[in-house]
Design a protein around this motif. Structure first.
Motif, PDB file in Angstrom:
ATOM      1  N   GLY A   1     -22.097  12.768 -19.437  1.00 49.48           N
ATOM      2  CA  GLY A   1     -22.408  14.177 -19.616  1.00 49.48           C
ATOM      3  C   GLY A   1     -22.186  14.960 -18.345  1.00 49.48           C
ATOM      4  N   ALA A   2     -22.370  16.257 -18.436  1.00 50.88           N
ATOM      5  CA  ALA A   2     -22.171  17.108 -17.268  1.00 50.88           C
ATOM      6  C   ALA A   2     -23.301  16.972 -16.274  1.00 50.88           C
ATOM      7  N   GLY A   3     -24.487  16.532 -16.739  1.00 48.35           N
ATOM      8  CA  GLY A   3     -25.626  16.630 -15.850  1.00 48.35           C
ATOM      9  C   GLY A   3     -26.470  15.402 -15.698  1.00 48.35           C
ATOM     10  N   MET A   4     -25.934  14.220 -15.909  1.00 47.02           N
ATOM     11  CA  MET A   4     -26.710  13.013 -15.676  1.00 47.02           C
ATOM     12  C   MET A   4     -27.133  12.977 -14.219  1.00 47.02           C
ATOM     13  N   GLY A  15     -20.934  18.848  -6.938  1.00 50.57           N
ATOM     14  CA  GLY A  15     -20.959  20.311  -6.988  1.00 50.57           C
ATOM     15  C   GLY A  15     -19.585  20.898  -6.787  1.00 50.57           C
ATOM     16  N   ARG A  16     -18.837  20.294  -5.861  1.00 49.67           N
ATOM     17  CA  ARG A  16     -17.467  20.780  -5.634  1.00 49.67           C
ATOM     18  C   ARG A  16     -16.622  20.577  -6.880  1.00 49.67           C
ATOM     19  N   PHE A  17     -16.835  19.451  -7.549  1.00 48.96           N
ATOM     20  CA  PHE A  17     -16.051  19.214  -8.764  1.00 48.96           C
ATOM     21  C   PHE A  17     -16.415  20.215  -9.852  1.00 48.96           C
ATOM     22  N   ARG A  18     -17.705  20.528  -9.954  1.00 47.29           N
ATOM     23  CA  ARG A  18     -18.100  21.498 -10.970  1.00 47.29           C
ATOM     24  C   ARG A  18     -17.457  22.851 -10.698  1.00 47.29           C
ATOM     25  N   LEU A 115     -14.628   9.566 -12.308  1.00 48.23           N
ATOM     26  CA  LEU A 115     -13.393   8.814 -12.527  1.00 48.23           C
ATOM     27  C   LEU A 115     -12.280   9.221 -11.557  1.00 48.23           C
ATOM     28  N   SER A 116     -12.326  10.465 -11.073  1.00 52.85           N
ATOM     29  CA  SER A 116     -11.252  10.930 -10.198  1.00 52.85           C
ATOM     30  C   SER A 116     -11.284  10.256  -8.832  1.00 52.85           C
ATOM     31  N   ARG A 117     -12.371   9.538  -8.548  1.00 52.38           N
ATOM     32  CA  ARG A 117     -12.495   8.862  -7.250  1.00 52.38           C
ATOM     33  C   ARG A 117     -12.280   7.357  -7.354  1.00 52.38           C
ATOM     34  N   LEU A 118     -11.932   6.884  -8.537  1.00 47.71           N
ATOM     35  CA  LEU A 118     -11.776   5.449  -8.732  1.00 47.71           C
ATOM     36  C   LEU A 118     -10.323   5.012  -8.585  1.00 47.71           C
ATOM     37  N   SER A 119     -10.154   3.731  -8.238  1.00 43.89           N
ATOM     38  CA  SER A 119      -8.822   3.140  -8.258  1.00 43.89           C
ATOM     39  C   SER A 119      -8.355   3.010  -9.701  1.00 43.89           C
ATOM     40  N   ALA A 120      -7.064   2.785  -9.879  1.00 42.66           N
ATOM     41  CA  ALA A 120      -6.534   2.622 -11.233  1.00 42.66           C
ATOM     42  C   ALA A 120      -7.215   1.458 -11.942  1.00 42.66           C
ATOM     43  N   ALA A 121      -7.418   0.353 -11.220  1.00 43.72           N
ATOM     44  CA  ALA A 121      -8.031  -0.824 -11.831  1.00 43.72           C
ATOM     45  C   ALA A 121      -9.478  -0.546 -12.244  1.00 43.72           C
ATOM     46  N   ALA A 122     -10.207   0.149 -11.386  1.00 49.06           N
ATOM     47  CA  ALA A 122     -11.608   0.452 -11.700  1.00 49.06           C
ATOM     48  C   ALA A 122     -11.707   1.409 -12.881  1.00 49.06           C
ATOM     49  N   ARG A 146     -14.183  11.396 -22.517  1.00 48.56           N
ATOM     50  CA  ARG A 146     -14.802  12.530 -21.829  1.00 48.56           C
ATOM     51  C   ARG A 146     -15.202  12.065 -20.435  1.00 48.56           C
ATOM     52  N   PRO A 147     -14.513  12.523 -19.384  1.00 48.09           N
ATOM     53  CA  PRO A 147     -14.843  12.087 -18.024  1.00 48.09           C
ATOM     54  C   PRO A 147     -16.232  12.581 -17.603  1.00 48.09           C
ATOM     55  N   PRO A 148     -17.055  11.713 -17.036  1.00 50.72           N
ATOM     56  CA  PRO A 148     -18.367  12.153 -16.555  1.00 50.72           C
ATOM     57  C   PRO A 148     -18.249  13.331 -15.589  1.00 50.72           C
ATOM     58  N   TYR A 149     -19.199  14.228 -15.682  1.00 46.38           N
ATOM     59  CA  TYR A 149     -19.258  15.457 -14.870  1.00 46.38           C
ATOM     60  C   TYR A 149     -18.105  16.418 -15.178  1.00 46.38           C
ATOM     61  N   GLY A 150     -17.259  16.102 -16.134  1.00 47.20           N
ATOM     62  CA  GLY A 150     -16.062  16.907 -16.364  1.00 47.20           C
ATOM     63  C   GLY A 150     -15.085  16.808 -15.217  1.00 47.20           C
ATOM     64  N   ALA A 151     -15.230  15.765 -14.380  1.00 45.86           N
ATOM     65  CA  ALA A 151     -14.388  15.602 -13.199  1.00 45.86           C
ATOM     66  C   ALA A 151     -13.032  15.058 -13.624  1.00 45.86           C
TER      67      ALA A 151
END
Length: 234
Positions: A1-4, A15-18, A115-122, A146-151
């Motif tokens: 979700g957006a706010g876990m 916050g920057r991603f939001r 997800l935008s901070r993970l390696s391809a494998a992760a 649905r990517p967490p945080y909408g990231a």
């Protein structure tokens, strides 16, 4: 979700991603970034009326998902649940019940990372492991992520596509995760909804009693306004 809940050391980054996805959310509200599968669009159009999409993130939860399901069942409404793999693993019967009642169960990652901070494998593991446990309970492989945080960025979108996933965000966010009160959740949805809106709510990730309390008023009011409800992603 957006706010876990987010660890303090990551709140600034999130916050920057939001902020960064603000333009995407605006685009979503205009219908630019939510591309419905053709079959869903046709089914919605065949109803000849206004359609909205209720979505629930961060479940399944043994405390709240069943209450959400009871309300949806009472009003004859189907919704889309973007579920966390580790929660499905912990509460498989709840996911099975979501699917049994005719709702769409989709992928929201295994453990709710950015997800935008993970390696391809992760990233692959986050998606594939969640697919596996959802498929075991529903008999179907999720077609949407649905990517967490909408990231989301180009890399996440391309990796998701390579895994056969369509990225689905939202266009109406009442920030129910922040627990502003049932009345605020209800009014934020009803004041911002439009035909085709994808409404973000949460059935897991914390105390969701306010969301449960707000749901009947949201559904009954939208029905009174002539809206129908449909699922995303089959």
């Amino acid at each position: 979700g957006a706010g876990m809940s987010v660890p303090p050391v990551r709140r600034r980054a999130v916050g920057r991603f939001r902020t960064a996805i603000g333009a995407l959310v605006v685009a979503l509200a205009a219908g630019a970034a939510v591309t419905l599968p053709a079959a869903e669009a046709q089914a919605a159009g065949a109803k000849g009326g206004k359609v909205v999409y209720l979505t629930f993130d961060d479940g399944p939860s043994p405390a709240y998902t069943s209450k959400v399901l009871a309300t949806l069942g009472r009003y004859g409404v189907r919704a889309t649940f973007f579920e966390i793999g580790q929660n499905v693993s912990a509460h498989p019967a709840v996911t099975a019940q979501v699917a049994k009642q005719g709702h769409s169960v989709q992928n929201h990652s295994w453990s709710h990372p950015d997800l935008s901070r993970l390696s391809a494998a992760a990233l692959n593991a986050q998606v594939a492991d969640t697919d596996k446990v959802i498929r075991a309970q529903t008999g179907r492989t999720p077609s949407c992520l649905r990517p967490p945080y909408g990231a989301v960025n180009g890399t996440v979108r391309s990796k998701a596509a390579a895994l056969g996933k369509q990225v689905v965000l939202w266009s109406v966010d009442p920030a129910d995760w922040s627990r502003p009160g049932a009345a605020a959740i209800r009014s934020r949805v009803l004041n911002n909804v439009r035909p085709g809106s994808v409404i973000l709510l949460h059935d897991g990730g914390g105390d969701r009693s306010q969301t449960v309390a707000a749901l009947p008023g949201i559904i009954s009011t939208l029905k009174a306004r002539g809206y129908g409800f449909a699922t995303l992603c089959g």
